[in-house]
Write an enzyme that holds these catalytic residues in place. Structure first.
Site, PDB file in Angstrom:
ATOM      1  N   HIS A 193      61.616 -13.009 -12.284  1.00  0.00           N
ATOM      2  CA  HIS A 193      62.821 -13.045 -11.445  1.00  0.00           C
ATOM      3  C   HIS A 193      63.687 -11.793 -11.556  1.00  0.00           C
ATOM      4  O   HIS A 193      64.920 -11.869 -11.595  1.00  0.00           O
ATOM      5  CB  HIS A 193      63.658 -14.276 -11.779  1.00  0.00           C
ATOM      6  CG  HIS A 193      63.042 -15.577 -11.349  1.00  0.00           C
ATOM      7  ND1 HIS A 193      62.098 -15.668 -10.352  1.00  0.00           N
ATOM      8  CD2 HIS A 193      63.260 -16.852 -11.796  1.00  0.00           C
ATOM      9  CE1 HIS A 193      61.744 -16.932 -10.199  1.00  0.00           C
ATOM     10  NE2 HIS A 193      62.428 -17.679 -11.054  1.00  0.00           N
ATOM     11  N   HIS A 226      66.952 -19.638  -5.306  1.00  0.00           N
ATOM     12  CA  HIS A 226      66.549 -20.522  -6.399  1.00  0.00           C
ATOM     13  C   HIS A 226      67.478 -21.744  -6.500  1.00  0.00           C
ATOM     14  O   HIS A 226      67.840 -22.161  -7.603  1.00  0.00           O
ATOM     15  CB  HIS A 226      66.555 -19.747  -7.712  1.00  0.00           C
ATOM     16  CG  HIS A 226      65.586 -20.251  -8.733  1.00  0.00           C
ATOM     17  ND1 HIS A 226      65.738 -21.460  -9.376  1.00  0.00           N
ATOM     18  CD2 HIS A 226      64.446 -19.707  -9.237  1.00  0.00           C
ATOM     19  CE1 HIS A 226      64.751 -21.634 -10.242  1.00  0.00           C
ATOM     20  NE2 HIS A 226      63.940 -20.580 -10.173  1.00  0.00           N
ATOM     21  N   THR A 227      67.831 -22.335  -5.374  1.00  0.00           N
ATOM     22  CA  THR A 227      68.674 -23.530  -5.408  1.00  0.00           C
ATOM     23  C   THR A 227      67.886 -24.728  -5.928  1.00  0.00           C
ATOM     24  O   THR A 227      66.744 -24.951  -5.538  1.00  0.00           O
ATOM     25  CB  THR A 227      69.232 -23.838  -4.010  1.00  0.00           C
ATOM     26  OG1 THR A 227      70.087 -22.752  -3.606  1.00  0.00           O
ATOM     27  CG2 THR A 227      70.039 -25.122  -4.010  1.00  0.00           C
ATOM     28  N   ASP A 241      54.841 -26.178 -11.251  1.00  0.00           N
ATOM     29  CA  ASP A 241      55.528 -24.888 -11.224  1.00  0.00           C
ATOM     30  C   ASP A 241      54.537 -23.879 -10.674  1.00  0.00           C
ATOM     31  O   ASP A 241      54.115 -22.949 -11.365  1.00  0.00           O
ATOM     32  CB  ASP A 241      56.023 -24.497 -12.615  1.00  0.00           C
ATOM     33  CG  ASP A 241      56.977 -23.304 -12.593  1.00  0.00           C
ATOM     34  OD1 ASP A 241      57.360 -22.875 -11.487  1.00  0.00           O
ATOM     35  OD2 ASP A 241      57.331 -22.802 -13.669  1.00  0.00           O
ATOM     36  N   GLU A 265      61.014 -22.618  -3.310  1.00  0.00           N
ATOM     37  CA  GLU A 265      61.354 -21.215  -3.133  1.00  0.00           C
ATOM     38  C   GLU A 265      60.348 -20.559  -2.186  1.00  0.00           C
ATOM     39  O   GLU A 265      59.180 -20.371  -2.539  1.00  0.00           O
ATOM     40  CB  GLU A 265      61.348 -20.500  -4.477  1.00  0.00           C
ATOM     41  CG  GLU A 265      62.240 -21.151  -5.529  1.00  0.00           C
ATOM     42  CD  GLU A 265      61.776 -20.856  -6.943  1.00  0.00           C
ATOM     43  OE1 GLU A 265      61.838 -19.673  -7.343  1.00  0.00           O
ATOM     44  OE2 GLU A 265      61.318 -21.796  -7.628  1.00  0.00           O
ATOM     45  N   ARG A 295      56.928 -14.226 -10.979  1.00  0.00           N
ATOM     46  CA  ARG A 295      56.443 -13.474 -12.143  1.00  0.00           C
ATOM     47  C   ARG A 295      55.580 -12.270 -11.750  1.00  0.00           C
ATOM     48  O   ARG A 295      54.866 -12.308 -10.744  1.00  0.00           O
ATOM     49  CB  ARG A 295      55.638 -14.401 -13.069  1.00  0.00           C
ATOM     50  CG  ARG A 295      56.496 -15.488 -13.698  1.00  0.00           C
ATOM     51  CD  ARG A 295      55.650 -16.521 -14.422  1.00  0.00           C
ATOM     52  NE  ARG A 295      56.504 -17.480 -15.134  1.00  0.00           N
ATOM     53  CZ  ARG A 295      57.022 -18.577 -14.572  1.00  0.00           C
ATOM     54  NH1 ARG A 295      56.760 -18.875 -13.308  1.00  0.00           N
ATOM     55  NH2 ARG A 295      57.800 -19.381 -15.281  1.00  0.00           N
TER      56      ARG A 295
END
Length: 371
Positions: free
Chosen positions: A130, A201-202, A273, A338, A105
């Site tokens: 993103h 971003h898997t 997160d 990530e 972000r």
């Protein structure tokens, strides 16, 4: 004893090859489609141990990754969609994608370079996420090179695409090594001062590709500090010690052990997160995180040269998405790790810089290693 070890390794590799014969992988034909007039395809990599990774040029995404469990059975550990049209048309969750120009972000969708303000799309409430709704994850990348275990994607992001300055040429190389590593290497150059923060971003579920929760996965993160966030998940600028908090993963801890603890930061992210500040980074790949699934026996280690890692626990998944194999991806049915620079770094001069200047070469590395 050394001969016993060689025998055991040979037996494991033979067993893996036997299980591979029983495996049904995704069909490349199911990815033959177009997006904005460009061809979308699926590509398959394989290493000498029988591990298989499939990727698509739509978003340069990891689509599937088949690794052995403790019994030698190959299974997919990546959560997401199973056809090209699904990736294009179904809800965008950034499944497997390369994220750019800025992973994570940027507060208020703005930043300043050399007294010039650049305004970005506010696609996450009041903030930019993103790279925006038409970021790198929604581009059809060019395949520059492919061998049996390696593929390189490239993309030219034009000046002011998404609001970002500079013509930026990007290359991402995926390699499935014989050490059972999925190595992701990033390269980029610009012709104008800009900001860049690339990541992958898997979504992973080491047990069953998303059929069940990841809360029983044990997680270790090599970080003594993390960056707390405000209500919009923008870092406050502080570095806070993880010791004594639910964010302490310095030793292996089940993800679900403390995720429902009454904690202001967990409430803001609906769980985990957040960005962790990695302990060691001397531009050499170091162990950033480790995930262990006690059911399948699979272990994944994450190595990087980046200063941070974002752990996302799948808090915004809700079971409304039907992914591969008819699986409805439920709340906390997958996790992301990530590797990155910190969120909102363009507006936080105290954070490691994400500025890229003409003549400089951007380079980043992330390795997902399976045991």
């Amino acid at each position: 004893m050394k001969y016993l070890g060689v025998f055991i390794l040979a037996l494991l590799l033979w067993n893996c090859s036997e299980k591979k014969a029983e495996l049904t992988i995704l069909s490349e034909q199911d990815f033959n489609t177009t997006y904005k007039g460009e061809e979308v395809k699926l590509y398959t990599l394989e290493n000498s141990n029988g591990l298989i990774c499939q990727l698509t040029n739509f978003g340069a995404r990891v689509v599937s990754l088949y690794t052995p469990n403790k019994d030698g059975n190959l299974g997919d550990v990546v959560v997401g969609y199973g056809t090209g049209d699904d990736f294009i048309n179904k809800k965008e969750n950034f499944f497997g994608a390369i994220i750019g120009r800025y992973g994570n972000r940027i507060g208020e969708g703005r930043f300043v370079i050399d007294e010039t303000e650049y305004l970005l799309e506010k696609n996450d409430g009041a903030n930019h996420l993103h790279g925006g709704s038409d970021g790198f994850h929604r581009q059809v990348w060019t395949v520059e090179n492919q061998t049996g275990n390696e593929i390189t994607f490239s993309l030219l992001s034009p000046d002011m695409a998404g609001g970002y300055p500079g013509n930026v040429q990007v290359q991402v190389k995926y390699q499935l090594t014989d050490a059972n590593e999925l190595e992701i290497e990033y390269f980029a150059e610009t012709d104008k001062a800009t900001v860049l923060n690339l990541t992958n971003h898997t979504y992973f579920n080491l047990k069953d590709a998303g059929k069940s929760s990841i809360n029983d996965h044990k997680l270790t993160i090599n970080a003594d500090y993390y960056t707390p966030v405000d209500g919009g998940l923008i870092p406050t600028g502080e570095l806070v010690a993880v010791a004594g908090t639910p964010f302490d993963f310095t030793s292996a801890t089940a993800i679900g052990d403390r995720v429902d603890t009454e904690d202001d930061q967990l409430a803001k992210g609906k769980g985990y997160d957040h960005n962790w500040v990695l302990n060691v980074n001397n531009n050499e790949a170091v162990l950033a995180a480790k995930v262990e699934d006690p059911v399948s026996g699979r272990v994944m280690e994450v190595y990087t040269i980046e200063p941070g890692i974002q752990f996302y626990g799948g808090n915004f998944l809700d079971g409304t998405i039907e992914g591969k194999y008819g699986i409805s991806v439920d709340f906390r049915g997958a996790l992301c790790l990530e590797t990155q620079h910190f969120p909102d770094s363009p507006n936080k001069p105290e954070f490691p810089s994400v500025k890229l200047l003409p003549g400089e070469k951007y380079h980043s590395l992330c390795i997902y290693k399976f045991k």
